[in-house]
Design an enzyme around this catalytic site. Structure first.
Site, PDB file in Angstrom:
ATOM      1  N   ARG A 235     -13.136  -9.109   0.966  1.00 21.48           N
ATOM      2  CA  ARG A 235     -11.715  -8.790   0.718  1.00 21.48           C
ATOM      3  C   ARG A 235     -10.858 -10.019   0.979  1.00 21.48           C
ATOM      4  O   ARG A 235      -9.915 -10.310   0.246  1.00 21.48           O
ATOM      5  CB  ARG A 235     -11.259  -7.639   1.630  1.00 21.48           C
ATOM      6  CG  ARG A 235     -11.878  -6.287   1.345  1.00 21.48           C
ATOM      7  CD  ARG A 235     -11.407  -5.711   0.033  1.00 21.48           C
ATOM      8  NE  ARG A 235      -9.970  -5.549  -0.018  1.00 21.48           N
ATOM      9  CZ  ARG A 235      -9.281  -4.548   0.554  1.00 21.48           C
ATOM     10  NH1 ARG A 235      -9.912  -3.581   1.189  1.00 21.48           N
ATOM     11  NH2 ARG A 235      -7.956  -4.479   0.457  1.00 21.48           N
TER      12      ARG A 235
ATOM     13  N   ASP B 128     -17.344   6.499  -1.228  1.00 17.45           N
ATOM     14  CA  ASP B 128     -16.059   6.401  -0.529  1.00 17.45           C
ATOM     15  C   ASP B 128     -15.850   7.744   0.179  1.00 17.45           C
ATOM     16  O   ASP B 128     -16.538   8.737  -0.137  1.00 17.45           O
ATOM     17  CB  ASP B 128     -14.952   6.127  -1.570  1.00 17.45           C
ATOM     18  CG  ASP B 128     -13.572   5.932  -0.958  1.00 17.45           C
ATOM     19  OD1 ASP B 128     -13.473   5.758   0.278  1.00 17.45           O
ATOM     20  OD2 ASP B 128     -12.579   5.951  -1.723  1.00 17.45           O
TER      21      ASP B 128
ATOM     22  N   HIS C 229      -7.175   0.809  -6.534  1.00 19.25           N
ATOM     23  CA  HIS C 229      -7.353  -0.102  -5.392  1.00 19.25           C
ATOM     24  C   HIS C 229      -7.959  -1.402  -5.940  1.00 19.25           C
ATOM     25  O   HIS C 229      -9.106  -1.735  -5.650  1.00 19.25           O
ATOM     26  CB  HIS C 229      -8.270   0.569  -4.372  1.00 19.25           C
ATOM     27  CG  HIS C 229      -8.239  -0.040  -3.005  1.00 19.25           C
ATOM     28  ND1 HIS C 229      -7.398  -1.086  -2.659  1.00 19.25           N
ATOM     29  CD2 HIS C 229      -8.951   0.248  -1.872  1.00 19.25           C
ATOM     30  CE1 HIS C 229      -7.599  -1.397  -1.379  1.00 19.25           C
ATOM     31  NE2 HIS C 229      -8.536  -0.619  -0.885  1.00 19.25           N
TER      32      HIS C 229
ATOM     33  N   ARG D 106       0.874  -1.187   0.000  1.00 22.24           N
ATOM     34  CA  ARG D 106       0.000   0.000   0.000  1.00 22.24           C
ATOM     35  C   ARG D 106       0.900   1.221   0.000  1.00 22.24           C
ATOM     36  O   ARG D 106       1.671   1.431   0.939  1.00 22.24           O
ATOM     37  CB  ARG D 106      -0.899  -0.002   1.239  1.00 22.24           C
ATOM     38  CG  ARG D 106      -1.600   1.315   1.450  1.00 22.24           C
ATOM     39  CD  ARG D 106      -2.727   1.260   2.443  1.00 22.24           C
ATOM     40  NE  ARG D 106      -3.861   0.537   1.881  1.00 22.24           N
ATOM     41  CZ  ARG D 106      -5.089   0.544   2.406  1.00 22.24           C
ATOM     42  NH1 ARG D 106      -5.339   1.247   3.488  1.00 22.24           N
ATOM     43  NH2 ARG D 106      -6.059  -0.129   1.837  1.00 22.24           N
TER      44      ARG D 106
ATOM     45  N   GLN E 116      -9.650  -4.252  -3.725  1.00 22.52           N
ATOM     46  CA  GLN E 116     -10.954  -3.814  -3.222  1.00 22.52           C
ATOM     47  C   GLN E 116     -12.044  -4.133  -4.242  1.00 22.52           C
ATOM     48  O   GLN E 116     -13.086  -4.701  -3.915  1.00 22.52           O
ATOM     49  CB  GLN E 116     -10.903  -2.294  -2.967  1.00 22.52           C
ATOM     50  CG  GLN E 116     -12.228  -1.687  -2.545  1.00 22.52           C
ATOM     51  CD  GLN E 116     -12.606  -2.084  -1.131  1.00 22.52           C
ATOM     52  OE1 GLN E 116     -11.818  -1.949  -0.219  1.00 22.52           O
ATOM     53  NE2 GLN E 116     -13.821  -2.596  -0.950  1.00 22.52           N
TER      54      GLN E 116
ATOM     55  N   CYS F 248     -16.354   1.099   0.460  1.00 23.06           N
ATOM     56  CA  CYS F 248     -15.139   0.309   0.708  1.00 23.06           C
ATOM     57  C   CYS F 248     -14.729   0.351   2.172  1.00 23.06           C
ATOM     58  O   CYS F 248     -13.997  -0.532   2.619  1.00 23.06           O
ATOM     59  CB  CYS F 248     -14.007   0.794  -0.196  1.00 23.06           C
ATOM     60  SG  CYS F 248     -13.664   2.552  -0.005  1.00 23.06           S
TER      61      CYS F 248
HETATM   62  N1  NVA Z   1     -10.058   6.501  -1.333  1.00 24.45           N
HETATM   63  C1  NVA Z   1      -9.714   6.037  -0.006  1.00 24.45           C
HETATM   64  C2  NVA Z   1      -9.886   4.568   0.077  1.00 24.45           C
HETATM   65  C3  NVA Z   1      -9.630   3.973   1.453  1.00 24.45           C
HETATM   66  C4  NVA Z   1      -9.767   2.483   1.471  1.00 24.45           C
HETATM   67  C5  NVA Z   1      -8.290   6.446   0.328  1.00 24.45           C
HETATM   68  O1  NVA Z   1      -7.419   6.351  -0.555  1.00 24.45           O
HETATM   69  O2  NVA Z   1      -8.042   6.872   1.451  1.00 24.45           O
HETATM   70  N1   CP Z   2     -11.131  -0.584   2.274  1.00 26.40           N
HETATM   71  C1   CP Z   2      -9.872  -0.597   2.734  1.00 26.40           C
HETATM   72  O1   CP Z   2      -8.906  -0.757   1.992  1.00 26.40           O
HETATM   73  O2   CP Z   2      -9.774  -0.421   4.080  1.00 26.40           O
HETATM   74  P1   CP Z   2      -8.437  -0.185   4.917  1.00 26.40           P
HETATM   75  O3   CP Z   2      -7.938   1.189   4.551  1.00 26.40           O
HETATM   76  O4   CP Z   2      -8.875  -0.269   6.346  1.00 26.40           O
HETATM   77  O5   CP Z   2      -7.454  -1.238   4.551  1.00 26.40           O
END
Ligand code: NVA
Ligand code: CP
Length: 311
Positions: free
Chosen positions: A298, A230, A135, A108, A138, A270
């Site tokens: 997931r 989101d 993502h 990540r 997801q 998500c």
């Molecule tokens: N768009 C959000 C998704 C979190 C799972 C982010 O990047 O923070």
């Molecule tokens: N949806 C998702 O990726 O959640 P986290 O940021 O908690 O991993």
């Protein structure tokens, strides 16, 4: 197996054919059934898979660790703050070293380029666990959830209300590849980037799906089978939070927006959710919401993905 994905990295869903995406889904479905009956086949027995975080995470961190464990491999969960990366070692040198120890890297990160460097220098499959661009894991889990709830994907109207962020990009790529009508409603200036939309439109032409981008949330929600949202300020955009909330309030998923959708619409997020901002309590806790089934998937989706990619 109809397709062989061993050794391939998953950086974005746009790099996979329709057939390959369908293989992710069918493998995930199969492993979910096995999980439910308490029979987890150790398909990756003896491997070690690094799971690296540059950003916070709850679902991804836990679901990947459990997925890797259930596949019989060891999840080596690492924070970049505790790695030499944080003291100036390059991504390419880090990846070269990691590739000598582990059989796969899940990461990540902020920049998609970091994932590309990890893939190019490690020599092992790299899986995107969220970047600013996309993502993909997801959305594989989300498509699995939609298939379970609706019995199909093709022809469904998939409405996303919010900014054109990483999650929206992956919905565009995955939904368009699989013949869905992806309709994104974003405020002016917050739409998905033109190059992403153009790629998704090309996929939709091939799959007989449709991609529509609008500034009107009701137009996207109209007759939708799925309404998705989101957070309005993604990780790294915290300083813009208050400004974004003001601009995006008309895109909130609330009971009024649901009235425009089909009677049996499912609501997805998500997570993590900012209740009272992009989604109301009444909707996320209401009868249309599938957000916790979605979060569970997931785990199953990532087992499917890793078991197909890791050698
Ligand atoms: N768009 C959000 C998704 C979190 C799972 C982010 O990047 O923070
Ligand atoms: N949806 C998702 O990726 O959640 P986290 O940021 O908690 O991993």
């Amino acid at each position: 197996m109809s397709v062989n994905l061993k050794g391939k990295s998953l950086l974005s869903l746009k790099d996979f054919s329709r057939e390959e995406l369908e293989e992710f889904l069918s493998q995930s479905e199969k492993l979910k059934i096995e999980h439910m009956s308490g029979k987890n086949e150790p398909l990756l027995h003896g491997r070690t898979i690094a799971v690296i975080f540059e950003k916070p995470s709850t679902r991804t961190r836990v679901s990947f660790a459990v997925a890797i464990n259930e596949l019989g491999a060891f999840p080596l969960v690492l924070e970049t703050t505790n790695m030499q990366l944080n003291r100036g070692e390059t991504v390419s040198d880090t990846a070269r070293v990691m590739g000598r120890y582990v059989q796969g890297i899940v990461a990540r990160v902020f920049a998609q380029k970091t994932l590309e460097d990890m893939r190019d220098y490690s020599g092992v499959p790299v899986v995107n666990a969220l970047s600013d661009y996309s993502h993909p894991c997801q959305i594989v889990g989300d498509l699995l959830t939609i298939k379970e709830k609706k019995g199909k994907l093709e022809g469904l109207k998939f409405a996303y209300l919010g900014d054109g962020n990483n999650v929206a990009n992956s919905i565009l790529f995955g939904g368009a590849k699989l013949g869905m009508h992806v309709s994104i409603a974003s405020p002016e200036g917050f739409e998905p980037k033109e190059d992403v939309v153009n790629i998704a439109k090309k996929f939709a032409e091939e799959s007989h799906g449709l991609v529509t981008i609008t500034n009107n949330p009701e137009e996207a929600a109209k007759n939708a089978d799925i309404i998705y949202t989101d957070v309005w300020a993604s990780m790294g955009q915290e300083s813009e939070h208050d400004k974004r909330v003001k601009i995006m309030m008309p895109y909130q998923i609330n009971d009024r927006v649901l009235d425009f959708a089909k009677k049996d619409v499912i609501v997805m997020h998500c997570l993590p959710a900012h209740r009272g901002e992009e989604i109301t309590d009444s909707v996320i806790d209401g009868t249309h919401s599938v957000v916790f089934d979605q979060a569970e998937n997931r785990l199953h989706a990532q087992k499917g993905i890793l078991s197909l990619l890791i050698r």
